[in-house]
Design a protein around this motif. Structure first.
Motif, short mmCIF file in Angstrom:
data_model
loop_
_atom_site.label_atom_id
_atom_site.label_comp_id
_atom_site.label_asym_id
_atom_site.label_seq_id
_atom_site.Cartn_x
_atom_site.Cartn_y
_atom_site.Cartn_z
N TRP A 249 10.30 35.98 45.19
CA TRP A 249 11.26 36.35 44.07
C TRP A 249 12.67 36.91 44.25
O TRP A 249 13.73 36.58 43.69
N ARG A 284 6.28 40.62 33.71
CA ARG A 284 6.65 39.70 32.77
C ARG A 284 7.55 38.38 33.65
O ARG A 284 7.24 37.20 33.55
N TRP A 285 8.26 38.94 34.52
CA TRP A 285 8.89 37.94 35.51
C TRP A 285 8.02 36.88 36.43
O TRP A 285 8.00 35.82 36.41
N ARG A 287 4.60 36.37 35.80
CA ARG A 287 4.12 35.40 34.82
C ARG A 287 4.83 34.21 34.49
O ARG A 287 4.59 32.85 34.66
N THR A 288 6.24 34.47 34.24
CA THR A 288 7.02 33.33 34.04
C THR A 288 7.34 32.49 35.15
O THR A 288 7.49 31.10 35.21
N PHE A 289 7.64 33.15 36.24
CA PHE A 289 8.06 32.40 37.19
C PHE A 289 6.77 31.66 37.90
O PHE A 289 7.01 30.53 38.56
N HIS A 291 4.55 29.91 36.24
CA HIS A 291 4.45 28.76 35.46
C HIS A 291 5.62 27.85 35.99
O HIS A 291 5.57 26.53 36.15
N LYS A 292 6.80 28.33 36.05
CA LYS A 292 7.97 27.60 36.57
C LYS A 292 7.74 27.01 37.92
O LYS A 292 7.90 25.80 38.15
#
Length: 296
Positions: A249, A284-285, A287-289, A291-292
Motif C-alpha cells: 500500500w 476501507r482502502w 478492501r478497495t485495493f 479488488h483493484k
C-alpha cells in the motif's frame, strides 16, 4: 450522550416549534441549548413538557431580542453555576461530583460590543479548572475562510477573536456537515455565508471526550443551522476493523496522502480518534485495493 444547540430566532412561530420537535425526535439529545428564544420562562416551561424534558432553565430576553434556555433529561445531573443575557454556565456531575463544565454562549451581535464578548469568554475560561467546553452562536469569525460573500469584515475583528481563543488555551471542535452555519440573501448577489456557530474546548475536555462528533444539521426556518454534538461517537464493529496491513500500500501515492490528511485534521491530544480514523480508512482502502489489484 447527544447535545443540541440552535439559534432559533424566536419560538413564536409554529414552524419553528415543529422544526425543533423534529430535531429532538431525530437526534434524541439529552441536553438542548436554545438561543434568541424571544420568550419568557413560562413559554420555555411549556416546551419542556411538550418535548419530554425533566428540567429547564431560561434567561429572559433583554429588550426586543435575545433570550437563552437550556433543557435536559434525567439521569443527566446538571447544576446552573452562572448566567447572564449572553451565557448559561452548566456543571455536569457524575456520582454527585463535579466532572466537567459547559458554557452555552451567545456573543454580542453588535460589532461595537465585540470586546465585551471577548472579555466574557476570558472570564468564563478562568472560572474553573474543570474540563471545559463552550459552544453556541459566537457572532464572530476567526479568519477569512469563515466567511463567503461581499459584506466587509474588519481585520481587527478576526485578530481579536482569534487572540481570545488562543489566550484561553482553547481548541476548536472539528465541524462536520458543512462549512457555514449562518446565511443571508440566498440566491442573490448579496448572498453571505458565515461560520458563526461553533464549539471550543480545553485540552482536558478533549482528553475526557476523545470520540466526540460535532455536526451541522439543516433546517429552513432559521438563518442559523442547528449543531448536534455526540460526546461518544463510535461507528465501528470488530468485523469492520479486522484487516491486515500490506507494505504494498505504501507504494500508492494516494494512500500516504490520505493517511497524512486524516492524521493532520485533528489536534495531537485527540490521539484515540486519530488512530480510529486512520484504522477505519485503512480497512476501507484494503478492501478497495484488493479488488483493484485482483483486476490488474
Amino acid at each position: 450522550m447527544s447535545c443540541l444547540s440552535w439559534n432559533c430566532r424566536g419560538l413564536g412561530n409554529p414552524q419553528t416549534i415543529r422544526a425543533l420537535y423534529d430535531l429532538i425526535k431525530d437526534h434524541k439529545p439529552s441536553f438542548v441549548f436554545l438561543i434568541e428564544t424571544i420568550s419568557v420562562a413560562s413559554k420555555i416551561e411549556e416546551l419542556r413538557v411538550l418535548f419530554g424534558f425533566e428540567f429547564c432553565f431560561s434567561v429572559d430576553r433583554g429588550g426586543r431580542g435575545g433570550g437563552l434556555a437550556v433543557l435536559w433529561k434525567g439521569p443527566l445531573q446538571c447544576q446552573i453555576s452562572g448566567y447572564s443575557q449572553h451565557h448559561i454556565d452548566v456543571v455536569f456531575l457524575e456520582n454527585n461530583v463535579e466532572s466537567w463544565r459547559l458554557s452555552c454562549y451567545y456573543g454580542h451581535p453588535e460589532r461595537t460590543r465585540r470586546r465585551e464578548s471577548w472579555a466574557l469568554i476570558c472570564k468564563l475560561a478562568s472560572i474553573s479548572v474543570l474540563p471545559w467546553w463552550i459552544w453556541g452562536d459566537f457572532n464572530d469569525l476567526m479568519n477569512v475562510e469563515d466567511k463567503k460573500g461581499r459584506s466587509q469584515y474588519h481585520q481587527y475583528l478576526f485578530d481579536g477573536f482569534s487572540k481570545t481563543i488562543h489566550d484561553c488555551n482553547l481548541s476548536e471542535l472539528p465541524l462536520g456537515g458543512g462549512k457555514f452555519t449562518w446565511e443571508r440573501s440566498r440566491g442573490t448577489k448579496a448572498w453571505v455565508r458565515e461560520k458563526l456557530d461553533r464549539g471550543f474546548a480545553f485540552a482536558s475536555w478533549w482528553k475526557k471526550f476523545p470520540l466526540h462528533d460535532l455536526k451541522i444539521m439543516h433546517t429552513s426556518v432559521s438563518d442559523h443551522e442547528p449543531l448536534v454534538l455526540d460526546l461518544f461517537k463510535v461507528n465501528m464493529s470488530k468485523k469492520a476493523f479486522r484487516f491486515r496491513f500490506e507494505n504494498m500500500w505504501l507504494k500508492e501515492p494516494e494512500f500516504t496522502k490520505e493517511v497524512s490528511d486524516i492524521w493532520s485534521t485533528l489536534p495531537p491530544i485527540h490521539l484515540l480518534s486519530k488512530l480510529l480514523e486512520v484504522s477505519s480508512f485503512m480497512a476501507r482502502w484494503g478492501r478497495t485495493f484488493f479488488h483493484k489489484f485482483r483486476e490488474k
